[in-house]
Design a protein around this motif. Structure first.
Motif, PDB file in Angstrom:
ATOM      1  N   ASP A 155      24.593  49.139  22.268  1.00 17.09           N
ATOM      2  CA  ASP A 155      24.440  50.859  22.315  1.00 17.09           C
ATOM      3  C   ASP A 155      25.761  50.928  23.496  1.00 17.09           C
ATOM      4  OD1 ASP A 155      23.205  48.865  23.816  1.00 17.09           O
ATOM      5  OD2 ASP A 155      22.495  51.085  25.012  1.00 17.09           O
ATOM      6  N   LEU A 156      26.265  50.093  23.700  1.00 17.93           N
ATOM      7  CA  LEU A 156      27.206  50.463  25.450  1.00 17.93           C
ATOM      8  C   LEU A 156      28.016  50.424  24.889  1.00 17.93           C
ATOM      9  CD1 LEU A 156      25.080  49.872  28.686  1.00 17.93           C
ATOM     10  CD2 LEU A 156      25.216  51.338  27.198  1.00 17.93           C
ATOM     11  N   HIS A 157      28.142  49.260  23.941  1.00 19.17           N
ATOM     12  CA  HIS A 157      30.059  48.237  24.155  1.00 19.17           C
ATOM     13  C   HIS A 157      30.809  50.013  23.508  1.00 19.17           C
ATOM     14  CE1 HIS A 157      27.874  43.781  23.203  1.00 19.17           C
ATOM     15  NE2 HIS A 157      28.138  44.898  24.098  1.00 19.17           N
ATOM     16  N   PRO A 158      30.320  50.563  22.104  1.00 20.89           N
ATOM     17  CA  PRO A 158      31.244  51.661  21.013  1.00 20.89           C
ATOM     18  C   PRO A 158      31.262  52.463  23.034  1.00 20.89           C
ATOM     19  CG  PRO A 158      29.740  51.898  20.456  1.00 20.89           C
ATOM     20  CD  PRO A 158      29.269  50.511  21.148  1.00 20.89           C
ATOM     21  N   ARG A 159      30.281  52.812  23.234  1.00 26.28           N
ATOM     22  CA  ARG A 159      30.003  53.987  23.968  1.00 26.28           C
ATOM     23  C   ARG A 159      30.983  53.873  25.849  1.00 26.28           C
ATOM     24  NH1 ARG A 159      25.976  56.183  27.634  1.00 26.28           N
ATOM     25  NH2 ARG A 159      24.702  54.836  27.084  1.00 26.28           N
ATOM     26  N   LEU A 160      31.179  52.268  26.008  1.00 24.97           N
ATOM     27  CA  LEU A 160      31.968  52.244  27.196  1.00 24.97           C
ATOM     28  C   LEU A 160      33.291  51.409  27.417  1.00 24.97           C
ATOM     29  CD1 LEU A 160      28.356  51.427  29.938  1.00 24.97           C
ATOM     30  CD2 LEU A 160      29.522  53.683  29.567  1.00 24.97           C
ATOM     31  N   ALA A 161      33.457  50.932  26.412  1.00 22.44           N
ATOM     32  CA  ALA A 161      34.560  49.704  26.078  1.00 22.44           C
ATOM     33  C   ALA A 161      35.758  51.375  26.895  1.00 22.44           C
ATOM     34  CB  ALA A 161      35.046  49.888  24.488  1.00 22.44           C
ATOM     35  N   GLN A 162      37.372  50.331  27.294  1.00 24.29           N
ATOM     36  CA  GLN A 162      37.380  50.999  27.618  1.00 24.29           C
ATOM     37  C   GLN A 162      39.248  49.383  27.711  1.00 24.29           C
ATOM     38  OE1 GLN A 162      37.964  50.996  32.204  1.00 24.29           O
ATOM     39  NE2 GLN A 162      35.887  52.019  32.396  1.00 24.29           N
ATOM     40  N   ILE A 163      40.036  50.856  27.471  1.00 28.18           N
ATOM     41  CA  ILE A 163      41.498  49.754  27.652  1.00 28.18           C
ATOM     42  C   ILE A 163      42.345  49.189  28.528  1.00 28.18           C
ATOM     43  CG2 ILE A 163      42.177  52.116  25.689  1.00 28.18           C
ATOM     44  CD1 ILE A 163      43.803  52.836  27.696  1.00 28.18           C
ATOM     45  N   GLN A 164      43.158  48.255  27.988  1.00 27.21           N
ATOM     46  CA  GLN A 164      43.384  47.362  29.103  1.00 27.21           C
ATOM     47  C   GLN A 164      44.264  48.834  30.013  1.00 27.21           C
ATOM     48  OE1 GLN A 164      46.566  44.405  27.756  1.00 27.21           O
ATOM     49  NE2 GLN A 164      45.012  44.125  26.205  1.00 27.21           N
ATOM     50  N   GLY A 165      43.929  48.201  31.433  1.00 31.49           N
ATOM     51  CA  GLY A 165      44.614  49.535  32.709  1.00 31.49           C
ATOM     52  C   GLY A 165      43.847  50.082  32.631  1.00 31.49           C
ATOM     53  N   GLY A 166      42.576  50.028  32.220  1.00 34.59           N
ATOM     54  CA  GLY A 166      41.718  51.523  32.871  1.00 34.59           C
ATOM     55  C   GLY A 166      41.188  51.753  34.037  1.00 34.59           C
ATOM     56  N   ALA A 167      40.233  52.138  34.369  1.00 32.17           N
ATOM     57  CA  ALA A 167      39.237  52.188  35.624  1.00 32.17           C
ATOM     58  C   ALA A 167      38.694  50.961  36.124  1.00 32.17           C
ATOM     59  CB  ALA A 167      38.527  53.060  35.521  1.00 32.17           C
ATOM     60  N   TRP A 168      38.605  49.710  35.158  1.00 37.07           N
ATOM     61  CA  TRP A 168      37.535  48.708  35.167  1.00 37.07           C
ATOM     62  C   TRP A 168      38.778  47.668  35.486  1.00 37.07           C
ATOM     63  CZ3 TRP A 168      34.062  48.115  30.191  1.00 37.07           C
ATOM     64  CH2 TRP A 168      32.808  48.792  29.868  1.00 37.07           C
ATOM     65  N   MET A 169      40.031  47.001  35.386  1.00 39.36           N
ATOM     66  CA  MET A 169      40.955  46.874  35.472  1.00 39.36           C
ATOM     67  C   MET A 169      41.870  47.074  36.041  1.00 39.36           C
ATOM     68  SD  MET A 169      40.978  44.718  33.027  1.00 39.36           S
ATOM     69  CE  MET A 169      38.846  44.729  33.226  1.00 39.36           C
ATOM     70  N   GLU A 170      42.050  48.681  36.976  1.00 38.05           N
ATOM     71  CA  GLU A 170      42.365  49.223  37.951  1.00 38.05           C
ATOM     72  C   GLU A 170      41.169  48.177  39.243  1.00 38.05           C
ATOM     73  OE1 GLU A 170      42.679  52.854  38.467  1.00 38.05           O
ATOM     74  OE2 GLU A 170      45.085  52.491  36.659  1.00 38.05           O
ATOM     75  N   HIS A 171      40.148  48.134  39.146  1.00 36.37           N
ATOM     76  CA  HIS A 171      39.431  48.197  40.194  1.00 36.37           C
ATOM     77  C   HIS A 171      39.344  46.643  39.952  1.00 36.37           C
ATOM     78  CE1 HIS A 171      35.652  49.496  42.397  1.00 36.37           C
ATOM     79  NE2 HIS A 171      35.754  48.853  43.166  1.00 36.37           N
ATOM     80  N   LEU A 172      38.991  46.089  39.265  1.00 39.73           N
ATOM     81  CA  LEU A 172      39.602  44.893  39.554  1.00 39.73           C
ATOM     82  C   LEU A 172      40.205  43.912  40.094  1.00 39.73           C
ATOM     83  CD1 LEU A 172      37.363  43.594  35.790  1.00 39.73           C
ATOM     84  CD2 LEU A 172      36.480  43.504  37.875  1.00 39.73           C
ATOM     85  N   SER A 173      41.433  44.320  39.578  1.00 37.45           N
ATOM     86  CA  SER A 173      42.529  43.877  40.413  1.00 37.45           C
ATOM     87  C   SER A 173      42.500  44.397  41.796  1.00 37.45           C
ATOM     88  CB  SER A 173      43.853  45.043  39.789  1.00 37.45           C
ATOM     89  OG  SER A 173      43.937  43.990  38.268  1.00 37.45           O
ATOM     90  N   SER A 174      42.918  45.569  42.267  1.00 29.89           N
ATOM     91  CA  SER A 174      42.346  45.786  43.590  1.00 29.89           C
ATOM     92  C   SER A 174      41.093  44.969  44.895  1.00 29.89           C
ATOM     93  CB  SER A 174      41.826  47.512  43.589  1.00 29.89           C
ATOM     94  OG  SER A 174      41.758  47.795  45.136  1.00 29.89           O
ATOM     95  N   MET A 175      40.292  44.614  43.941  1.00 35.08           N
ATOM     96  CA  MET A 175      38.913  43.478  44.401  1.00 35.08           C
ATOM     97  C   MET A 175      39.590  42.567  44.434  1.00 35.08           C
ATOM     98  SD  MET A 175      35.602  45.050  43.651  1.00 35.08           S
ATOM     99  CE  MET A 175      35.547  44.370  41.341  1.00 35.08           C
ATOM    100  N   ALA A 176      40.664  42.147  43.648  1.00 39.79           N
ATOM    101  CA  ALA A 176      40.480  40.760  43.677  1.00 39.79           C
ATOM    102  C   ALA A 176      41.863  40.214  44.915  1.00 39.79           C
ATOM    103  CB  ALA A 176      41.435  40.292  42.178  1.00 39.79           C
ATOM    104  N   ARG A 177      42.981  41.180  45.024  1.00 39.81           N
ATOM    105  CA  ARG A 177      44.167  41.164  46.264  1.00 39.81           C
ATOM    106  C   ARG A 177      43.466  42.053  47.284  1.00 39.81           C
ATOM    107  NH1 ARG A 177      46.557  44.934  43.135  1.00 39.81           N
ATOM    108  NH2 ARG A 177      45.445  46.784  43.809  1.00 39.81           N
ATOM    109  N   ASN A 178      42.421  42.630  47.724  1.00 41.65           N
ATOM    110  CA  ASN A 178      41.623  42.510  48.769  1.00 41.65           C
ATOM    111  C   ASN A 178      40.859  40.736  48.898  1.00 41.65           C
ATOM    112  OD1 ASN A 178      42.570  45.619  48.792  1.00 41.65           O
ATOM    113  ND2 ASN A 178      40.640  45.926  48.051  1.00 41.65           N
ATOM    114  N   ALA A 179      40.381  40.186  47.962  1.00 39.11           N
ATOM    115  CA  ALA A 179      39.263  39.455  48.509  1.00 39.11           C
ATOM    116  C   ALA A 179      40.733  38.193  48.758  1.00 39.11           C
ATOM    117  CB  ALA A 179      38.908  39.198  47.762  1.00 39.11           C
TER     118      ALA A 179
END
Length: 270
Positions: free
Chosen positions: A51-75
């Protein structure tokens, strides 16, 4: 090189809590000396949540990836994670309902590898979709992904992919020595961790990092039993059925006499 995998309970659509959990595991792994953590399949937004896959899926470079990149860089620790990827213009299904162009609603079961500098170094779309739910939610991928991880030729597969010897063979033929595998293996399929993953590793002389869930999500119970297995089929590290962060060195010397020679010995003509 030290690598980690996180075996944890399903995320069940709770994005903020999931991002917080990822961040804490990244810092714990970095403290233990790891430079990469592998998380399970479809960790964002959840595996057994069609039920969530079509509703929440994001494109490459979207908010999820930006957040994950920032966390990886900080850690100062990289991460490999499974997620629902939307191809195209990034419009949600509801937004695109009246459009004649449905390209933006193509959803993939994807995995992305981000290094300790926050840079995406690998991206892959699952080729072997498993079961009715995945086949209804996602389109299959068509290409392999090979990249360098701390000097080691590496690649991504997702769950069911690694059970197919031809896929692992194709990566070995490309020089791959390390395969990172986000997975969502259900209870009752423990033979995959026990038999099939070690077999794929020794057949093709690769190291495999296989990161599964534990617990249950919307009635689907997961098997746990995540593992890191070397090219000699020896288990470098393994988990039981509870939440675990495994950290292991994967550059320990291996007796080459114990490695399979099947790739060079196989006789193609009969």
């Amino acid at each position: 090189m030290k690598i980690a995998l996180y075996q944890g309970p399903p995320t069940d659509g709770d994005i903020e809590r999931t991002l917080s959990r990822i961040n804490s595991q990244l810092h714990a792994a970095a403290t233990a000396g790891a430079t990469m953590v592998v998380f399970p399949e479809l960790f964002l937004p959840g595996y057994n949540r069609p039920d969530l896959h079509p509703r929440l899926a994001q494109i490459q470079g979207g908010a999820w990836m930006e957040h994950l990149s920032s966390m990886a860089r900080n850690a100062r620790c990289g991460l490999t994670i499974g997620w629902a990827e939307r191809d195209g213009d990034g419009q949600n299904e509801d937004d695109d309902a009246n459009s004649d162009d449905h390209h933006g609603n193509t959803i993939y079961n994807a995995a992305t590898c981000i290094d300790a500098n926050g840079k995406m170094i690998g991206h892959y779309r699952k080729i072997q979709l498993f079961g009715p739910m995945e086949n209804q939610s996602f389109c299959p991928g068509t290409d392999y992904c090979v990249f360098d991880l701390d000097g080691i030729p590496a690649a991504l597969l997702i769950c069911y992919d690694v059970e197919f010897a031809p896929h692992v063979r194709a990566l070995a033929d490309r020089g791959v020595k390390l395969i990172l595998v986000p997975t969502a293996n259900p209870k009752g399929f423990e033979h995959v961790s026990r038999v099939m993953v070690p077999a794929r590793a020794t057949e093709m002389s690769v190291t495999i990092v296989y990161a599964n869930y534990c617990g249950s999500e919307q009635g689907l119970e997961f098997a746990g039993r995540s593992l890191i297995v070397g090219p000699d089929a020896n288990i470098i590290a393994s988990a039981g059925t509870s939440e675990t962060l495994l950290v292991a060195a994967i550059t320990n010397p291996i007796n080459s006499a114990l490695l399979s020679t099947q790739l060079s010995d196989f006789t193609k003509g009969f």
